[in-house]
Design a protein around this motif. Structure first.
Motif, PDB file in Angstrom:
ATOM      1  N   PRO A   1     -25.261 -58.554 109.062  1.00  0.00           N
ATOM      2  CA  PRO A   1     -25.772 -59.675 109.865  1.00  0.00           C
ATOM      3  C   PRO A   1     -27.216 -59.520 110.324  1.00  0.00           C
ATOM      4  O   PRO A   1     -27.884 -60.500 110.616  1.00  0.00           O
ATOM      5  N   LYS A   2     -27.725 -58.296 110.368  1.00  0.00           N
ATOM      6  CA  LYS A   2     -29.101 -58.103 110.830  1.00  0.00           C
ATOM      7  C   LYS A   2     -30.123 -58.386 109.733  1.00  0.00           C
ATOM      8  O   LYS A   2     -31.250 -58.775 110.020  1.00  0.00           O
ATOM      9  N   LYS A   3     -29.750 -58.192 108.485  1.00  0.00           N
ATOM     10  CA  LYS A   3     -30.688 -58.379 107.377  1.00  0.00           C
ATOM     11  C   LYS A   3     -30.748 -59.819 106.892  1.00  0.00           C
ATOM     12  O   LYS A   3     -31.739 -60.224 106.285  1.00  0.00           O
ATOM     13  N   LEU A   4     -29.713 -60.624 107.104  1.00  0.00           N
ATOM     14  CA  LEU A   4     -29.687 -61.982 106.573  1.00  0.00           C
ATOM     15  C   LEU A   4     -30.829 -62.859 107.094  1.00  0.00           C
ATOM     16  O   LEU A   4     -31.436 -63.576 106.297  1.00  0.00           O
ATOM     17  N   PRO A   5     -31.160 -62.847 108.389  1.00  0.00           N
ATOM     18  CA  PRO A   5     -32.307 -63.665 108.818  1.00  0.00           C
ATOM     19  C   PRO A   5     -33.619 -63.242 108.159  1.00  0.00           C
ATOM     20  O   PRO A   5     -34.442 -64.082 107.807  1.00  0.00           O
ATOM     21  N   GLU A   6     -33.806 -61.942 107.954  1.00  0.00           N
ATOM     22  CA  GLU A   6     -35.008 -61.457 107.293  1.00  0.00           C
ATOM     23  C   GLU A   6     -35.049 -61.920 105.843  1.00  0.00           C
ATOM     24  O   GLU A   6     -36.107 -62.327 105.346  1.00  0.00           O
ATOM     25  N   LEU A   7     -33.915 -61.867 105.162  1.00  0.00           N
ATOM     26  CA  LEU A   7     -33.853 -62.330 103.776  1.00  0.00           C
ATOM     27  C   LEU A   7     -34.115 -63.829 103.693  1.00  0.00           C
ATOM     28  O   LEU A   7     -34.820 -64.301 102.796  1.00  0.00           O
ATOM     29  N   GLY A   8     -33.562 -64.589 104.612  1.00  0.00           N
ATOM     30  CA  GLY A   8     -33.789 -66.038 104.632  1.00  0.00           C
ATOM     31  C   GLY A   8     -35.244 -66.376 104.893  1.00  0.00           C
ATOM     32  O   GLY A   8     -35.807 -67.278 104.268  1.00  0.00           O
ATOM     33  N   LYS A   9     -35.873 -65.648 105.809  1.00  0.00           N
ATOM     34  CA  LYS A   9     -37.282 -65.886 106.111  1.00  0.00           C
ATOM     35  C   LYS A   9     -38.144 -65.543 104.903  1.00  0.00           C
ATOM     36  O   LYS A   9     -39.058 -66.289 104.548  1.00  0.00           O
ATOM     37  N   GLY A  10     -37.843 -64.441 104.249  1.00  0.00           N
ATOM     38  CA  GLY A  10     -38.600 -64.058 103.052  1.00  0.00           C
ATOM     39  C   GLY A  10     -38.441 -65.072 101.928  1.00  0.00           C
ATOM     40  O   GLY A  10     -39.409 -65.417 101.246  1.00  0.00           O
ATOM     41  N   LEU A  11     -37.236 -65.576 101.750  1.00  0.00           N
ATOM     42  CA  LEU A  11     -36.992 -66.582 100.723  1.00  0.00           C
ATOM     43  C   LEU A  11     -37.733 -67.874 101.053  1.00  0.00           C
ATOM     44  O   LEU A  11     -38.355 -68.487 100.180  1.00  0.00           O
ATOM     45  N   GLY A  12     -37.702 -68.275 102.303  1.00  0.00           N
ATOM     46  CA  GLY A  12     -38.418 -69.484 102.725  1.00  0.00           C
ATOM     47  C   GLY A  12     -39.921 -69.356 102.547  1.00  0.00           C
ATOM     48  O   GLY A  12     -40.584 -70.292 102.099  1.00  0.00           O
ATOM     49  N   ASP A  13     -40.465 -68.189 102.900  1.00  0.00           N
ATOM     50  CA  ASP A  13     -41.901 -67.962 102.726  1.00  0.00           C
ATOM     51  C   ASP A  13     -42.282 -67.997 101.247  1.00  0.00           C
ATOM     52  O   ASP A  13     -43.330 -68.528 100.876  1.00  0.00           O
ATOM     53  N   GLY A  14     -41.431 -67.436 100.404  1.00  0.00           N
ATOM     54  CA  GLY A  14     -41.705 -67.447  98.964  1.00  0.00           C
ATOM     55  C   GLY A  14     -41.698 -68.852  98.390  1.00  0.00           C
ATOM     56  O   GLY A  14     -42.566 -69.216  97.592  1.00  0.00           O
TER      57      GLY A  14
END
Length: 72
Positions: free
Chosen positions: A24-37
């Protein structure tokens, strides 16, 4: 082949598997990275389109045949 792939139940299963794999801690970071990409890709495509449309004003070279000063 991919008919019905993005049904709500399938998306929930994919989200649950991602939650198990990344936590659960990594999912927001992954979502933010995907959105930025995705945002950077859209901006790059937009910049490419505007650069392709804007063509510089190029004057033809002056030769003795088309030199306006020689025509009297």
């Amino acid at each position: 082949m991919f008919e019905g792939l993005f049904q709500p139940m399938h998306l929930l299963i994919i989200f649950f598997i991602a939650l198990l794999v990344f936590g659960p801690k990594k999912l927001p970071e992954l979502g933010k990275g995907l959105g930025d990409g995705i945002r950077a890709l859209k901006e790059g495509m937009k910049d490419r389109d505007t650069k392709a449309e804007a063509k510089p004003d190029v004057k033809p070279p002056v030769t003795p045949e088309n030199n306006p000063e020689n025509k009297a």
